[in-house]
Design an enzyme around this catalytic site. Structure first.
Site, short mmCIF file in Angstrom:
data_model
loop_
_atom_site.label_atom_id
_atom_site.label_comp_id
_atom_site.label_asym_id
_atom_site.label_seq_id
_atom_site.Cartn_x
_atom_site.Cartn_y
_atom_site.Cartn_z
N ARG A 1 16.08 4.37 -6.11
CA ARG A 1 16.16 5.81 -6.36
C ARG A 1 15.12 6.63 -5.60
O ARG A 1 15.06 7.84 -5.72
CB ARG A 1 16.06 6.08 -7.86
CG ARG A 1 17.36 5.77 -8.57
CD ARG A 1 17.24 5.90 -10.07
NE ARG A 1 16.52 4.77 -10.65
CZ ARG A 1 15.96 4.80 -11.85
NH1 ARG A 1 15.99 5.89 -12.59
NH2 ARG A 1 15.35 3.72 -12.32
N LYS B 1 8.70 1.27 -2.35
CA LYS B 1 8.28 2.26 -3.35
C LYS B 1 6.78 2.26 -3.59
O LYS B 1 6.15 3.31 -3.63
CB LYS B 1 9.03 2.01 -4.66
CG LYS B 1 8.55 2.92 -5.79
CD LYS B 1 9.50 2.97 -6.95
CE LYS B 1 9.47 1.76 -7.82
NZ LYS B 1 10.34 1.92 -9.00
N GLN C 1 9.34 -13.11 -4.23
CA GLN C 1 10.50 -13.23 -5.12
C GLN C 1 11.70 -12.80 -4.29
O GLN C 1 11.94 -11.60 -4.13
CB GLN C 1 10.33 -12.34 -6.35
CG GLN C 1 11.44 -12.52 -7.37
CD GLN C 1 11.48 -11.41 -8.41
OE1 GLN C 1 10.99 -10.30 -8.19
NE2 GLN C 1 12.09 -11.69 -9.56
N GLY D 1 14.87 -10.18 -12.40
CA GLY D 1 14.26 -9.67 -13.63
C GLY D 1 12.77 -9.88 -13.69
O GLY D 1 12.19 -10.66 -12.93
N GLY E 1 12.34 -0.31 -23.01
CA GLY E 1 12.41 -1.34 -24.04
C GLY E 1 11.75 -0.83 -25.32
O GLY E 1 10.71 -0.19 -25.28
N ASN F 1 7.93 -0.22 -24.96
CA ASN F 1 7.17 -1.19 -24.18
C ASN F 1 6.79 -0.53 -22.86
O ASN F 1 7.65 -0.11 -22.10
CB ASN F 1 8.05 -2.42 -23.93
CG ASN F 1 7.42 -3.39 -22.94
OD1 ASN F 1 6.21 -3.50 -22.86
ND2 ASN F 1 8.27 -4.08 -22.19
N ARG G 1 -13.17 19.77 14.16
CA ARG G 1 -12.59 18.42 14.32
C ARG G 1 -13.66 17.35 14.28
O ARG G 1 -14.86 17.64 14.33
CB ARG G 1 -11.78 18.38 15.61
CG ARG G 1 -10.51 19.27 15.52
CD ARG G 1 -9.85 19.45 16.85
NE ARG G 1 -9.60 18.19 17.50
CZ ARG G 1 -9.39 18.04 18.81
NH1 ARG G 1 -9.41 19.10 19.60
NH2 ARG G 1 -9.17 16.86 19.32
N ASN H 1 -25.98 31.70 21.35
CA ASN H 1 -24.91 32.62 21.00
C ASN H 1 -23.76 32.42 21.98
O ASN H 1 -23.92 32.60 23.19
CB ASN H 1 -25.43 34.06 21.07
CG ASN H 1 -24.47 35.01 20.36
OD1 ASN H 1 -23.26 34.85 20.46
ND2 ASN H 1 -25.01 35.97 19.65
N TYR I 1 -12.29 18.35 29.95
CA TYR I 1 -11.30 17.33 30.29
C TYR I 1 -10.69 17.65 31.64
O TYR I 1 -10.21 18.76 31.87
CB TYR I 1 -10.23 17.37 29.20
CG TYR I 1 -9.17 16.30 29.26
CD1 TYR I 1 -9.51 14.95 29.34
CD2 TYR I 1 -7.83 16.64 29.20
CE1 TYR I 1 -8.52 13.98 29.38
CE2 TYR I 1 -6.84 15.67 29.22
CZ TYR I 1 -7.19 14.34 29.31
OH TYR I 1 -6.23 13.37 29.33
C1 UD1 Z 1 10.83 -2.94 -17.91
C2 UD1 Z 1 10.82 -3.59 -19.29
C3 UD1 Z 1 10.97 -2.53 -20.35
C4 UD1 Z 1 9.90 -1.49 -20.23
C5 UD1 Z 1 9.92 -0.90 -18.82
C6 UD1 Z 1 8.76 0.01 -18.60
C7 UD1 Z 1 11.78 -5.81 -19.02
C8 UD1 Z 1 12.99 -6.64 -19.16
N1 UD1 Z 1 11.89 -4.54 -19.38
O1 UD1 Z 1 12.08 -2.29 -17.74
O2 UD1 Z 1 10.87 -3.12 -21.65
O3 UD1 Z 1 10.09 -0.46 -21.17
O4 UD1 Z 1 9.81 -1.96 -17.86
O5 UD1 Z 1 8.90 0.65 -17.37
O6 UD1 Z 1 10.74 -6.29 -18.60
N2 UD1 Z 1 10.32 -6.22 -10.81
C9 UD1 Z 1 10.15 -7.30 -9.98
N3 UD1 Z 1 11.12 -8.22 -9.89
C10 UD1 Z 1 12.27 -8.15 -10.63
C11 UD1 Z 1 12.43 -7.04 -11.49
C12 UD1 Z 1 11.44 -6.10 -11.56
O7 UD1 Z 1 9.12 -7.41 -9.30
O8 UD1 Z 1 13.09 -9.04 -10.50
C13 UD1 Z 1 9.25 -5.21 -10.89
C14 UD1 Z 1 9.69 -3.84 -10.41
O9 UD1 Z 1 9.40 -3.69 -9.03
C15 UD1 Z 1 8.86 -2.91 -11.26
C16 UD1 Z 1 8.65 -3.69 -12.56
O10 UD1 Z 1 8.91 -5.03 -12.23
O11 UD1 Z 1 7.60 -2.67 -10.70
C17 UD1 Z 1 9.54 -3.22 -13.66
O12 UD1 Z 1 10.88 -3.30 -13.25
P1 UD1 Z 1 11.96 -2.23 -13.72
O13 UD1 Z 1 13.26 -2.68 -13.25
O14 UD1 Z 1 11.50 -0.90 -13.38
O15 UD1 Z 1 11.81 -2.36 -15.29
P2 UD1 Z 1 12.92 -2.41 -16.36
O16 UD1 Z 1 13.55 -3.76 -16.33
O17 UD1 Z 1 13.76 -1.22 -16.27
#
Ligand code: UD1
Ligand code: CA
Length: 460
Positions: free
Chosen positions: A15, A22, A77, A82, A141, A171, A335, A379, A389
């Site tokens: 996004r 990002k 990764q 997730g 969450g 969370n 500068r 002055n 240059y």
């Molecule tokens: C996650 C939490 C949610 C919390 C929210 C806060 C989980 C399942 N959920 O949501 O409870 O309220 O954050 O913002 O944990 N990332 C990776 N690899 C992945 C997935 C994510 O590195 O495979 C990183 C993203 O770059 C980001 C962070 O983890 O910096 C959180 O990922 P994002 O997808 O924004 O979080 P949610 O799953 O929406």
């Protein structure tokens, strides 16, 4: 017990609609990830495991080598399955007896106090979650507690029941664990959920089922746990950060015309009775002395400004040292490598570069002074140019104490103008002017008496 930090930064940041990862987007003048890594270092970790995936090479380029490279362990990764999966990739690198802190690369304003607080809580029980109570829990969450107010689970919004969605404690994503326990819980994660992902948050219910108490720390500062998913959130977080910064400065004794119109992208150290007008941008490290006044629309980048200086509207200063009692602007551009000695004055539409301007010397209007050294009480008349240059090489102009340079003079470097010498207006100075001399290097004036102006020829 030592601490290790895991920073999650593998997400795509769809996004943001950006070619830049990002976490490299800047907040207050530096990448969000830099803010996070700086916060991470405050807990004195043995290692910081940085989990990257999307455009990881760009992130690597930015941070290695660098101030964090000694602590950084790069974890790839390749597929973003997730948050739980992301931590799984780091797990083999973490020692079992460590405390593990999980941070997000896109939550830039997290505060050191919350991190140490959370780690203390995790040291007690093995797991702790940083939470926030908010009226806008949408998409986040939810923290599920039992009737004794103990945390039993975290449910993602997509998996939540109607009732759970009404929970306002969320969370933040920032969690801390005993490493050995975390590793055993990670092995129990599965993808049986609405998003088909390995949720790190499922470790909470797993721990609870194993009879472990889940500790929590609640923050009341929504900004410190605000994640950035799009550029609107980034912009809003920036404004909020800047407002806070301006308020802090005002509270610490700086007069600020409007706390909503000040931008500090870096560090600003200000003395007593400093007055800042509107729309000033500070970048990098700036140090300003006592009783300094800065006018509207001024940009200061890595500058050192001495006591009792005045910087007037619309001036742009970068990597300059200004000693006490100087006046600059309006509309001045100083500068890198410019040094103004006490009481020097730079006026409107003057550009300087690598120029040492001696005490009490003045360049009041419309001049370019580059690769130059000016003594005391010089002055420089309006429209003076140092021709430093020749198209290939740069040369130096030396102007000794007490010199008076008439308006519209070109000083063709390398050239030296001696002590108390005077240069007639409109001169092109190509070689040395001895001390005390007057140099005039221009066409002689010729008067033609009885001269008649042409008259307009009449059309037929
Ligand atoms: C996650 C939490 C949610 C919390 C929210 C806060 C989980 C399942 N959920 O949501 O409870 O309220 O954050 O913002 O944990 N990332 C990776 N690899 C992945 C997935 C994510 O590195 O495979 C990183 C993203 O770059 C980001 C962070 O983890 O910096 C959180 O990922 P994002 O997808 O924004 O979080 P949610 O799953 O929406
Ligand atoms: Ca997010």
């Amino acid at each position: 017990m030592h601490t290790e930090v895991v920073v999650l930064a593998a997400g795509k940041g769809t996004r943001m609609y950006s070619d830049l990862p990002k976490v490299l987007h800047a907040l207050a003048g530096k990448p969000m990830l830099t803010h996070v890594l700086e916060a991470a270092l405050t807990v004195m970790p043995q290692k910081v495991h940085l989990v990257t995936g999307f455009q990881s090479d760009l992130i690597k380029q930015r941070y290695s080598p660098g101030e964090f490279s000694e602590k950084l362990n790069w974890v790839e990764q390749t597929e973003q399955l997730g948050t739980g999966h992301a931590v799984m990739q780091a797990a083999p690198h973490i020692q079992d007896n460590a405390l593990v802190l999980v941070l997000y690369g896109d939550v830039p304003l997290i505060k050191p106090g919350s991190l140490s607080g959370l780690l203390n809580k995790a040291a007690d029980s093995g797991i702790a979650v940083l939470t926030l109570v908010t009226d806008t829990p949408h998409g986040l969450g939810r923290i599920v507690r039992d009737n004794k107010n103990k945390i039993v689970a975290i449910v993602e919004e997509k998996d939540a029941t109607e009732e759970q969605r009404r929970i306002t404690e969320i969370n933040t994503g920032i969690m801390a664990f005993n490493a050995g326990l975390l590793k055993s819980w990670l092995q129990q994660l599965n993808t049986n959920n609405a998003q088909g992902e390995y949720y790190l948050t499922d470790t909470v219910s797993i721990a609870h089922d194993a009879g472990i108490e889940i500790n929590s720390l609640q923050t009341s500062d929504a900004d410190e746990v605000q994640g950035v998913n799009d550029r609107l959130q980034l912009s809003e977080l920036e404004r909020s950060y800047q407002l806070n910064k301006a308020r802090q400065l005002a509270k610490s004794g700086v007069t600020i015309a409007d706390v909503n119109r000040l931008d500090v992208r870096g560090e600003l150290q200000a003395g007593r009775d400093v007055i800042l007008d509107i729309n000033i941008v500070f970048e990098g490290k700036n140090r300003i002395g006592n009783r300094v006044t800065v006018g509207p629309n001024v940009v200061l980048i890595n500058c050192e400004i001495g006591d009792d200086c005045e910087i007037l509207a619309n001036s742009h200063l970068e990597s300059v040292v200004v000693e006490q009692r100087c006046t600059i602007g309006p509309f001045a551009r100083l500068r890198p490598g410019t040094v103004l000695m006490p009481g020097a004055k730079i006026g409107n539409f003057v550009e300087t570069k690598k120029a040492i301007v001696g005490p009490g010397s003045k360049i009041n209007h419309l001049s370019y002074v580059g690769d130059a050294e000016l003594g005391a009480s010089v002055n420089i008349g309006a429209g003076t140019i140092t021709c430093n240059y020749d198209g290939v090489n740069k040369f130096k102009t030396t102007i000794k104490d007490g010199v008076f340079v008439g308006s519209n003079t070109a000083l063709v470097a390398p050239v030296t103008v001696g002590v108390n010498a005077t240069i007639g207006a409109g001169s092109v100075i190509t070689h040395e002017v001895p001390d005390q001399d007057l140099a005039v290097a221009r066409g002689k004036q010729r008067n033609i008496s009885g001269w008649k102006r042409p008259v307009k020829i009449k059309a037929d």
